[in-house]
Design a protein around this motif. Structure first.
Motif, PDB file in Angstrom:
ATOM      1  N   GLY A   1       0.817  -1.202   0.031  1.00 12.25           N
ATOM      2  CA  GLY A   1       0.047  -0.139  -0.193  1.00 12.25           C
ATOM      3  C   GLY A   1       0.864   1.346  -0.047  1.00 12.25           C
ATOM      4  N   THR A   2       2.195   1.147  -0.133  1.00 10.48           N
ATOM      5  CA  THR A   2       3.081   2.424  -0.079  1.00 10.48           C
ATOM      6  C   THR A   2       2.545   3.252  -1.254  1.00 10.48           C
ATOM      7  N   ASN A   3       2.324   2.806  -2.384  1.00  8.44           N
ATOM      8  CA  ASN A   3       2.012   3.395  -3.686  1.00  8.44           C
ATOM      9  C   ASN A   3       0.838   4.189  -3.332  1.00  8.44           C
ATOM     10  N   VAL A   4      -0.183   3.592  -2.810  1.00  6.86           N
ATOM     11  CA  VAL A   4      -1.380   4.457  -2.759  1.00  6.86           C
ATOM     12  C   VAL A   4      -1.086   5.789  -1.839  1.00  6.86           C
ATOM     13  N   ARG A   5      -0.221   5.580  -0.732  1.00  7.54           N
ATOM     14  CA  ARG A   5       0.211   6.798  -0.042  1.00  7.54           C
ATOM     15  C   ARG A   5       0.763   7.862  -0.832  1.00  7.54           C
ATOM     16  N   ALA A   6       1.573   7.277  -1.846  1.00  7.56           N
ATOM     17  CA  ALA A   6       2.332   8.133  -2.527  1.00  7.56           C
ATOM     18  C   ALA A   6       1.520   8.750  -3.495  1.00  7.56           C
ATOM     19  N   ARG A   7       0.354   8.198  -4.082  1.00  6.59           N
ATOM     20  CA  ARG A   7      -0.328   8.736  -5.136  1.00  6.59           C
ATOM     21  C   ARG A   7      -1.257  10.050  -4.331  1.00  6.59           C
TER      22      ARG A   7
ATOM     23  N   THR B   1       6.721  -1.693 -12.456  1.00  9.60           N
ATOM     24  CA  THR B   1       5.503  -1.067 -12.784  1.00  9.60           C
ATOM     25  C   THR B   1       4.451  -2.072 -13.103  1.00  9.60           C
ATOM     26  N   VAL B   2       4.871  -2.853 -14.214  1.00 11.69           N
ATOM     27  CA  VAL B   2       3.978  -3.773 -15.044  1.00 11.69           C
ATOM     28  C   VAL B   2       3.706  -4.925 -14.235  1.00 11.69           C
ATOM     29  N   ALA B   3       4.698  -5.552 -13.512  1.00 14.74           N
ATOM     30  CA  ALA B   3       4.447  -6.780 -12.728  1.00 14.74           C
ATOM     31  C   ALA B   3       3.460  -6.623 -11.546  1.00 14.74           C
TER      32      ALA B   3
ATOM     33  N   PHE C   1      16.811   5.233 -23.968  1.00 16.61           N
ATOM     34  CA  PHE C   1      16.140   3.887 -23.531  1.00 16.61           C
ATOM     35  C   PHE C   1      15.768   4.340 -21.976  1.00 16.61           C
ATOM     36  N   TYR C   2      16.271   5.067 -21.163  1.00 14.24           N
ATOM     37  CA  TYR C   2      15.805   5.470 -19.785  1.00 14.24           C
ATOM     38  C   TYR C   2      14.590   6.201 -19.938  1.00 14.24           C
ATOM     39  N   LEU C   3      14.679   7.099 -20.752  1.00 12.49           N
ATOM     40  CA  LEU C   3      13.433   8.263 -20.871  1.00 12.49           C
ATOM     41  C   LEU C   3      12.265   7.207 -21.163  1.00 12.49           C
ATOM     42  N   ALA C   4      12.457   6.577 -22.455  1.00 10.11           N
ATOM     43  CA  ALA C   4      11.439   5.675 -22.962  1.00 10.11           C
ATOM     44  C   ALA C   4      10.795   4.616 -21.922  1.00 10.11           C
ATOM     45  N   THR C   5      11.699   4.131 -21.189  1.00 16.58           N
ATOM     46  CA  THR C   5      10.880   3.144 -20.195  1.00 16.58           C
ATOM     47  C   THR C   5      10.391   3.915 -18.971  1.00 16.58           C
ATOM     48  N   VAL C   6      10.891   5.023 -18.580  1.00 19.53           N
ATOM     49  CA  VAL C   6      10.422   5.772 -17.378  1.00 19.53           C
ATOM     50  C   VAL C   6       9.074   6.176 -17.771  1.00 19.53           C
ATOM     51  N   SER C   7       8.815   6.680 -19.037  1.00 23.17           N
ATOM     52  CA  SER C   7       7.822   7.584 -19.692  1.00 23.17           C
ATOM     53  C   SER C   7       6.746   6.236 -19.864  1.00 23.17           C
ATOM     54  N   VAL C   8       7.237   5.279 -20.208  1.00 20.43           N
ATOM     55  CA  VAL C   8       5.868   4.231 -20.401  1.00 20.43           C
ATOM     56  C   VAL C   8       5.533   3.721 -18.933  1.00 20.43           C
ATOM     57  N   SER C   9       6.287   3.890 -18.039  1.00 18.18           N
ATOM     58  CA  SER C   9       5.920   3.367 -16.670  1.00 18.18           C
ATOM     59  C   SER C   9       5.026   4.371 -16.086  1.00 18.18           C
ATOM     60  N   ILE C  10       5.567   5.668 -16.171  1.00 11.91           N
ATOM     61  CA  ILE C  10       4.594   6.571 -15.648  1.00 11.91           C
ATOM     62  C   ILE C  10       3.202   6.638 -16.178  1.00 11.91           C
TER      63      ILE C  10
ATOM     64  N   TYR D   1       1.488   4.055 -17.751  1.00 15.47           N
ATOM     65  CA  TYR D   1       0.865   2.807 -17.291  1.00 15.47           C
ATOM     66  C   TYR D   1       0.416   2.968 -15.947  1.00 15.47           C
ATOM     67  N   GLU D   2       1.351   3.693 -15.049  1.00 16.43           N
ATOM     68  CA  GLU D   2       0.806   3.858 -13.647  1.00 16.43           C
ATOM     69  C   GLU D   2      -0.401   4.644 -13.432  1.00 16.43           C
ATOM     70  N   ARG D   3      -0.431   5.837 -14.265  1.00 17.11           N
ATOM     71  CA  ARG D   3      -1.664   6.604 -14.440  1.00 17.11           C
ATOM     72  C   ARG D   3      -2.725   6.197 -14.953  1.00 17.11           C
ATOM     73  N   LYS D   4      -2.547   5.319 -15.931  1.00 20.96           N
ATOM     74  CA  LYS D   4      -3.768   4.559 -16.498  1.00 20.96           C
ATOM     75  C   LYS D   4      -4.295   3.509 -15.658  1.00 20.96           C
TER      76      LYS D   4
END
Length: 422
Positions: free
Chosen positions: A250-256, A329-331, A404-413, A415-418
């Protein structure tokens, strides 16, 4: 305010790592064991088996000039130890059962038949120019092909097999050439010394120089950057596991619901694991510089290259962190992230040239390797260490790693928002 939040995010990641002793072992200890083990195993390959001899079976059924020359060449190579107390049947059984790597069987009358064939060919050529002595017709004989039998252990490396066969072919070719030259001398009645007939073309390897000294590549120069890169990308495992833990606890919930933007949490992880990458790199370099000389291995030379190597490490670390963030993020569970993370790093290492050089791969795999972040990082390390490139020479690889870093982090953000959109 943002800097304070970034600092708190950084502290949180440090606390998470302190609770994960297994992850710390994976991150730091395993790469050190790998680099020492692999370098020791491969060092003899880079030294061309210097100081050790491979026992092979040598059976001389000719016992004359040609076979003695072949035996002398094999012994002078300092690579083989010749065993002669075998017959062909026992040699075949010993090699095919794996007791020895190979056997060389010289056929009977090799020297005699070779001389006869050469004399016949030379007489035919000389007679075609009308230079034969007497008017006797030159008797044309069909050359008898003599076969030197080579037996190899079925498990023998193909590269070793090809190397030995090429060496034997070269020895026989040189012997034949000398005999043909001598036969022409005898037919034409010239008195030129055969020993003075040297090759008109020879090979000379031109190596990079450092001052007046030749710089010869060694196992350390190849293994330190390769396994440093492997260690850097293995942070994918603990990083993705920690992200999954945050979701399950539940840490990510508190972060959001906190006023801190999600990208600040990503930056906190980035800075934390970049420090870990620098520590990993420093440990690997320290092993190469200080430990390897005590193990009779070459010392790792980083003089004048430390800044460039650190730059590559930072950008390779960014690529690894981006991949870890995406995976975490995906797992949904640790059972997904841990095995997939470890397997994917191994696959990237194989594709990227860590284990098998890219030029030895099939053409399709060579194309695939160009899209591997490990391959970009490895090429950048090699350009600095082995090709003496500067930052400008590796700019393309650094840009690819950062993108590669920018692409993977952007996809992660995204995906997390969606996933958490209301």
């Amino acid at each position: 305010m943002l800097l304070y939040k970034l600092w708190r995010s950084f502290i949180k990641e440090i606390l998470l790592l302190k609770r994960d002793i297994g992850g710390i072992v994976i991150i730091f200890v395993m790469p050190l064991l790998l680099i020492v083990t692999i370098t020791l195993i491969q060092d003899s390959t880079f030294k061309n088996l210097e100081g050790s001899k491979i026992p092979i079976i040598f059976i001389d059924n000719d016992k004359s000039e040609v076979s003695k020359n072949i035996k002398s060449e094999l012994e002078s190579s300092k690579t083989f130890q010749l065993l002669t107390n075998f017959n062909e049947k026992s040699a075949q059984d010993a090699v095919f059962s794996g007791d020895y790597q190979m056997a060389i069987i010289i056929p009977e009358n090799l020297t005699k038949d070779l001389n006869s064939n050469i004399d016949s060919k030379v007489q035919t050529i000389v007679s075609s120019f009308g230079l034969e002595s007497d008017s006797a017709a030159v008797k044309k004989t069909v050359p008898k092909t003599k076969e030197i039998h080579l037996y190899f252990d079925p498990a023998t490396n193909a590269g070793f097999k090809n190397s030995v066969m090429n060496s034997v072919n070269k020895m026989v070719f040189e012997i034949e050439n000398k005999k043909i030259y001598k036969a022409f001398q005898d037919q034409l009645g010239t008195e030129e010394n055969l020993e003075e007939n040297k090759n008109l073309i020879s090979f000379k390897e031109i190596t990079p120089k450092k001052g007046e000294m030749d710089v010869m590549p060694n196992s350390v120069q190849h293994n330190v950057p390769a396994w440093t890169l492997f260690a850097i990308f293995f942070i994918v495992v603990p990083l993705s596991i920690n992200l999954v833990k945050e979701k399950s606890q539940g840490t990510n919930v508190r972060a959001r619901i906190s006023p801190t933007p999600y990208f600040i949490h990503i930056l906190g992880k980035t800075f934390t694991y970049l420090i870990i990458c620098i520590i990993q790199f420093s440990l690997m370099v320290a092993v190469g510089i200080y430990l390897f000389p005590y193990m009779d291995l070459p010392a790792f030379d980083v003089s004048g290259k430390m800044f460039q190597l650190l730059t590559v490490t930072l950008f390779a670390g960014l690529a690894a962190i981006g991949f870890g963030v995406l995976l975490g993020t995906v797992a949904d569970t640790q059972e997904q992230s841990a095995p997939f993370g470890a397997t994917s790093v191994v696959v990237l290492a194989a594709i990227g040239g860590i284990w098998v050089p890219v030029f030895l791969m099939p053409e399709f795999m060579q194309t695939v390797a160009k899209f591997s972040p490990m391959n970009w990082g490895l090429n950048a390390y090699y350009d600095i260490i082995l090709r003496n490139s500067g930052i400008g020479g590796i700019a393309k690889e650094l840009i690819f790693l950062f993108l590669f870093y920018l692409a993977t982090v952007s996809v992660s953000i995204f995906y997390e928002r969606k996933q958490n959109a209301v």
